[in-house]
Design a protein around this motif. Sequence first.
Motif, short mmCIF file in Angstrom:
data_model
loop_
_atom_site.label_atom_id
_atom_site.label_comp_id
_atom_site.label_asym_id
_atom_site.label_seq_id
_atom_site.Cartn_x
_atom_site.Cartn_y
_atom_site.Cartn_z
N GLN A 115 77.07 120.40 37.02
CA GLN A 115 78.03 120.86 37.80
C GLN A 115 79.63 120.49 36.81
O GLN A 115 80.30 120.96 37.37
N GLY A 116 79.03 120.33 36.01
CA GLY A 116 80.28 120.50 34.79
C GLY A 116 81.08 118.67 34.62
O GLY A 116 82.49 118.92 33.98
N GLY A 117 80.22 118.12 35.24
CA GLY A 117 80.74 116.84 35.49
C GLY A 117 80.58 116.36 33.88
O GLY A 117 79.93 116.51 32.91
N ILE A 118 80.98 114.49 33.32
CA ILE A 118 80.65 114.57 31.66
C ILE A 118 79.99 113.10 32.21
O ILE A 118 80.38 112.37 33.01
N TYR A 119 79.36 112.60 31.20
CA TYR A 119 78.92 111.21 31.12
C TYR A 119 79.20 111.06 29.84
O TYR A 119 78.36 111.45 28.83
N ILE A 120 78.93 109.51 29.53
CA ILE A 120 79.48 109.03 28.89
C ILE A 120 78.51 107.74 28.10
O ILE A 120 79.66 106.63 29.06
N GLY A 121 78.00 107.46 27.46
CA GLY A 121 77.36 106.62 26.74
C GLY A 121 77.12 106.37 25.34
O GLY A 121 77.90 106.84 24.16
N TYR A 122 76.59 104.82 24.89
CA TYR A 122 76.46 104.13 23.80
C TYR A 122 74.60 103.83 23.54
O TYR A 122 74.32 103.47 24.67
N THR A 123 74.15 104.25 22.79
CA THR A 123 72.94 103.72 22.11
C THR A 123 72.63 103.50 21.19
O THR A 123 72.94 104.25 19.96
N SER A 124 71.39 103.29 20.56
CA SER A 124 71.16 103.25 19.41
C SER A 124 69.72 103.96 18.65
O SER A 124 70.05 103.60 17.79
#
Length: 83
Positions: free
Chosen positions: A11-20
């Motif tokens: 849908q053009g939405g964004i998701y921000i995350g962090y990981t190892s």
Amino acid sequence: MYYVYILKDKQGGIYIGYTSDLKKRLQRHARGYTSYLKNRSPIKLIYYEAYLSQSDARNREKSLKNYGSVLSGLKRRIENSFI
């Protein structure tokens, strides 16, 4: 190594995350293990940054999520990736 990443959903939405473990985390997102992205596939990795420190990665993720000007600045730098 720790990664801050941005995903774009259908849908053009964004998701921000962090990981190892970026590769493993992207696979989990693609399989629907994240409730936010479960019904939004396909997803596309549009950006990531690498950090040696977990706290640096976590702080960067928080600043991207909580401060619109930080995310806006990044969007200006990589504007074609958000299209």
